[in-house]
Scaffold this active site. Structure first.
Site, PDB file in Angstrom:
ATOM      1  N   GLU A 157     -12.644  -2.237  12.077  1.00 11.68           N
ATOM      2  CA  GLU A 157     -12.667  -1.522  10.799  1.00 11.68           C
ATOM      3  C   GLU A 157     -13.772  -2.026   9.877  1.00 11.68           C
ATOM      4  O   GLU A 157     -14.422  -1.236   9.196  1.00 11.68           O
ATOM      5  CB  GLU A 157     -11.290  -1.690  10.122  1.00 11.68           C
ATOM      6  CG  GLU A 157     -11.211  -1.103   8.735  1.00 11.68           C
ATOM      7  CD  GLU A 157      -9.827  -1.294   8.098  1.00 11.68           C
ATOM      8  OE1 GLU A 157      -8.935  -1.857   8.750  1.00 11.68           O
ATOM      9  OE2 GLU A 157      -9.657  -0.850   6.951  1.00 11.68           O
ATOM     10  N   ASP A 201      -8.377  -9.067   4.210  1.00 10.60           N
ATOM     11  CA  ASP A 201      -8.137  -7.946   5.116  1.00 10.60           C
ATOM     12  C   ASP A 201      -9.179  -7.832   6.228  1.00 10.60           C
ATOM     13  O   ASP A 201     -10.036  -6.948   6.162  1.00 10.60           O
ATOM     14  CB  ASP A 201      -8.113  -6.637   4.306  1.00 10.60           C
ATOM     15  CG  ASP A 201      -7.635  -5.460   5.130  1.00 10.60           C
ATOM     16  OD1 ASP A 201      -7.136  -5.677   6.240  1.00 10.60           O
ATOM     17  OD2 ASP A 201      -7.769  -4.317   4.652  1.00 10.60           O
ATOM     18  N   GLU A 208       0.825  -1.212   0.000  1.00 13.85           N
ATOM     19  CA  GLU A 208       0.000   0.000   0.000  1.00 13.85           C
ATOM     20  C   GLU A 208       0.859   1.262   0.000  1.00 13.85           C
ATOM     21  O   GLU A 208       0.625   2.200   0.748  1.00 13.85           O
ATOM     22  CB  GLU A 208      -0.955  -0.002   1.203  1.00 13.85           C
ATOM     23  CG  GLU A 208      -1.905  -1.193   1.179  1.00 13.85           C
ATOM     24  CD  GLU A 208      -2.970  -1.155   2.259  1.00 13.85           C
ATOM     25  OE1 GLU A 208      -2.675  -0.677   3.371  1.00 13.85           O
ATOM     26  OE2 GLU A 208      -4.093  -1.604   1.982  1.00 13.85           O
TER      27      GLU A 208
HETATM   28  O1  GCW Z   1      -6.928  -2.961   6.778  1.00 17.85           O
HETATM   29  C1  GCW Z   1      -6.174  -2.180   5.933  1.00 17.85           C
HETATM   30  C2  GCW Z   1      -6.464  -0.806   6.406  1.00 17.85           C
HETATM   31  C3  GCW Z   1      -5.310   0.149   6.385  1.00 17.85           C
HETATM   32  C4  GCW Z   1      -4.122  -0.545   7.034  1.00 17.85           C
HETATM   33  C5  GCW Z   1      -3.775  -1.772   6.224  1.00 17.85           C
HETATM   34  C6  GCW Z   1      -2.648  -2.572   6.853  1.00 17.85           C
HETATM   35  C7  GCW Z   1      -2.449   0.399   8.429  1.00 17.85           C
HETATM   36  O2  GCW Z   1      -7.557  -0.306   5.669  1.00 17.85           O
HETATM   37  O3  GCW Z   1      -5.710   1.285   7.096  1.00 17.85           O
HETATM   38  O4  GCW Z   1      -3.020   0.311   7.173  1.00 17.85           O
HETATM   39  O5  GCW Z   1      -4.881  -2.634   6.173  1.00 17.85           O
HETATM   40  O6  GCW Z   1      -2.952  -3.506   7.571  1.00 17.85           O
HETATM   41  O7  GCW Z   1      -1.506  -2.267   6.620  1.00 17.85           O
END
Ligand code: GCW
Length: 690
Positions: free
Chosen positions: A392, A364, A291
């Site tokens: 989240e 995720d 990311e």
């Molecule tokens: O779950 C996703 C999130 C990001 C997060 C990323 C990760 C810290 O939307 O906010 O970044 O994963 O785990 O690196």
């Protein structure tokens, strides 16, 4: 100085604890005390503990032992409404030396309880365990326990930024006051350590994995040191997330190439600088080449090159925890396959003090995912499990969703390759993305405290059943009345499945609105990167729905052991909870319930909403067991929860119908609004955005 004087030194503290403990004290219950309220016992349990009236003796001098005595005195005072006087009973703390893994034994003989173990931390953990039992009303004469940690590293990961914003935080601002540190240490930092120690958490990564290089600057070192010093007696080691490009960002080098000797020397010097101030510094957590974060691949190097370089800088003093959460827009393969594809070829190449940290599932932190195929697939690498305590993708802090059953599901999953996930991670540990914040109740909602608690308890003992965790937590946090527990424990245990049902039933995933992830947006199909779009995950059209991950599709199934893949490869045999994760099926696909898929899907949404209704009814009947403030908080949150569950159901159904043109199944209610209405909702200010 003997043990008695140790106790005397605690007198001031006990007196102040007494103030809070007096029955009927006019102290609002705002949730700050977490599960450490030690509400006064009643009836027989109270009489028993009063009669036991122990003297607390400690053989030794150390700060951790002193804390163990203080905690016992404070807890007993609170539970019995009076300071223990030493009227015949005894609690003897018999732990010497630093270090040790915190394993402890509690042996009771008559009116004497002996807590022992290989180091002082054993006595602190033993003290908390004893108090937990006493809080549950157990007879002190019947407490005999012998416990050892199920894994060495039990860490919180804070996604907290230096400016106080918490990525995916739904409980206010960060609890870490970097601006006023090192001069000012907030009392919260002590209360935080105490709460963690009470459930066996032994480390804290204090900053976001999307890491600011500030944490590696000299200005931050005294701040970090002050925290580490404060937490040491509680057995909490401090870790930081390290930004891989720090040698360039703050080190004056023009490269961060892990094979460049100047880069290696910079990290070595940095580690030495940290260890000079914080001798028990835990180590670095790293999110690299994920990311947009920098990493070794920026220089044509591998994850192993990057991790080992940092590992050598740390040496035997600590660990490097390297995250496996990677996926790339340049990679056209199924996102669920990418981490495995990148990491499995590196198995055996990571140094001994490097651990690879793997999320519970391959995408995720969705409401439900199958376990990550990396578990069991890297037999020569230490793997750690990353769970997300902050919700989240589970309704932020306003949905009541108890996550122990979700973690129990992954921990118990048989990988088919050398054991369950719990067994695979046992040599390393578990990390939980924290849900703490500046809200008075720490977690944004009272029930979200249970997720912090459950994470710690499971990391200590991954075999603990969710039900026991819920009971312990409920009894300590709200009421030990059997009628309360008989209603609230089942409510908690069913709550995560309810969230799955009204949000992402039958194996659907990632249908959340863009960026902030608040609420449904299955219609989003046009974002730049394919895997940012909910459409990528559901693949719904007029004919059917679901992601084909079998051989005819992405074949993500091949990343699992044959025995596991076999269970999941046939859409008629697979557990319906994973159906649309692995299969694309027509809307009229026959389900085990006898219903066609479409009817089953709607039934699941309805079941989820009905479960929230039921939760609200259950809670409404608990007023007599709970203080007014927390009762009202939970009641109001459940109203939000109910509205949002309905919103998820209605918006999702309205969208699916726009694709499949199907009528509502007999007896099911139409969505309340049009699809256009749901699509028009925007929440630019939703909390926690990255
Ligand atoms: O779950 C996703 C999130 C990001 C997060 C990323 C990760 C810290 O939307 O906010 O970044 O994963 O785990 O690196």
């Amino acid at each position: 100085m003997g043990g008695r004087s140790l106790v005397n030194r605690c007198a001031a503290l006990i007196a102040s604890a007494l103030l809070f403990a007096l029955p009927g004290a006019v102290r609002a219950e705002d949730g700050y005390a977490l599960w450490l309220r030690y509400a006064p016992l009643e009836g027989e349990a109270l009489e028993r503990l009063r009669a036991f009236d122990p003297a607390i003796t400690a053989a030794g001098e150390g700060a951790t032992l002193a804390l163990a005595s203080q905690e016992l005195a404070r807890g007993l005072t609170s539970l019995t409404g009076g300071m223990p006087q030493g009227g015949g009973g005894e609690i003897a703390l018999n732990c010497r030396g630093e270090g040790g893994d915190g394993s402890f034994t509690i042996e009771t003989r008559g009116r004497s309880i002996r807590i022992s173990g290989p180091g002082e931390l054993s006595c602190l953990y033993g003290a908390y365990a004893l108090l937990r039992e006493l809080s549950l009303g157990v007879d002190p004469a019947a407490i005999n326990l012998s416990e050892a940690p199920g894994m060495p590293l039990r860490l919180l990961n804070h996604w907290d930024n230096p400016d106080g914003h918490v990525e995916r935080g739904y409980a206010g601002r960060s609890i870490f006051d970097w601006w006023r540190l090192p001069e000012h240490l907030d009392q919260r930092m002590i209360d935080y350590a105490r709460a963690n120690a009470s459930i066996g958490i032994n480390g804290s990564v204090v900053n976001n994995v999307n890491a600011s290089p500030l944490f590696l600057t000299p200005r931050y070192l005294p701040k970090l040191k002050r925290l580490a010093d404060a937490w040491r007696p509680y057995g909490i080691r401090l870790y930081i997330s390290a930004r891989f490009s720090a040698p360039r960002d703050v080190g004056g080098l023009e490269t961060a190439d892990p094979l460049d000797p100047r880069v290696q020397a910079w990290w070595k010097a940095k580690a030495d600088e940290i260890y000079a101030e914080i001798p028990d510094f835990g180590g670095f957590l790293v999110k690299a080449n994920s990311e947009g974060q920098p990493g070794p691949q920026d220089y044509g190097r591998t994850h192993a090159d990057g991790a080992n370089m940092l590992g050598r800088a740390i040496g035997e003093r600590g660990v490097v925890i390297w995250r496996a959460f990677v996926y790339s827009e340049l990679d056209a393969t199924d996102r669920a396959k990418q981490a495995y594809a990148e990491f499995v070829p590196l198995d055996g190449q990571f140094d001994d003090n490097v651990i690879v940290q793997v999320k519970n599932g391959p995408i995720d932190f969705q409401p439900r995912e199958p376990f990550h195929p990396l578990f069991g697939a890297m037999p020569n690498t230490k793997l750690m499990l990353e769970a997300q305590i902050t919700k989240e993708y589970l309704g932020f802090s306003t949905h009541l969703s108890f996550l122990a059953p979700m973690w129990e599901e992954v921990l118990r999953a048989d990988t088919g390759r050398g054991g369950t996930v719990a067994e695979i991670i046992a040599p390393a540990g578990m990390a939980g993305v924290a849900n703490t914040g500046s809200d008075r109740n720490w977690s944004g909602s009272h029930f979200d405290q249970a997720n912090w608690y459950a994470f710690g308890r499971l990391a200590w003992n991954p075999g603990l059943p969710s039900e026991q965790i819920a009971r312990e937590w409920g009894a300590q946090t709200f009421s030990r009345d059997e009628r309360f527990l008989a209603a609230v424990v089942p409510m908690m245990l069913g709550s995560r499945q309810a969230t799955v049902d009204y949000m992402n039933p039958l194996g659907l995933a990632h249908l959340f609105d863009t960026g902030h992830h608040y609420g449904p947006a299955p219609w989003v199909c046009d974002l730049a990167r394919p895997e940012w779009n909910p459409c990528y995950y559901h693949k719904a059209d007029a004919e059917g729905i679901g992601f084909d991950r079998t051989r005819s599709g992405s074949n993500a199934l091949e990343q699992y052991a044959l025995s596991i893949a076999a269970q999941w490869s046939d859409p008629r045999m697979i557990d319906p909870d994973y159906l649309l994760w692995f299969h694309h099926v027509p809307w009229d696909f026959p389900m085990p319930s006898g219903r066609p898929l479409w009817d089953e899907l709607v039934a699941r949404y309805d079941r989820g909403v009905a479960a929230v209704d039921e939760m609200a009814r259950t809670w409404a009947a608990q007023e007599r067991f709970v203080d007014a403030e927390r009762f009202r908080d939970v009641s109001e949150y459940l109203r939000i929860h109910r509205q949002e569950a309905q919103w998820w159901r209605d918006a999702s159904i309205a969208y699916w119908r726009s694709l499949n043109g199907l009528d509502m199944p007999a007896g099911a209610a139409e969505p309340e609004h049009t699809l256009e209405h749901y699509r028009s909702l925007t929440f630019p200010e939703a909390p926690g955005n990255g």
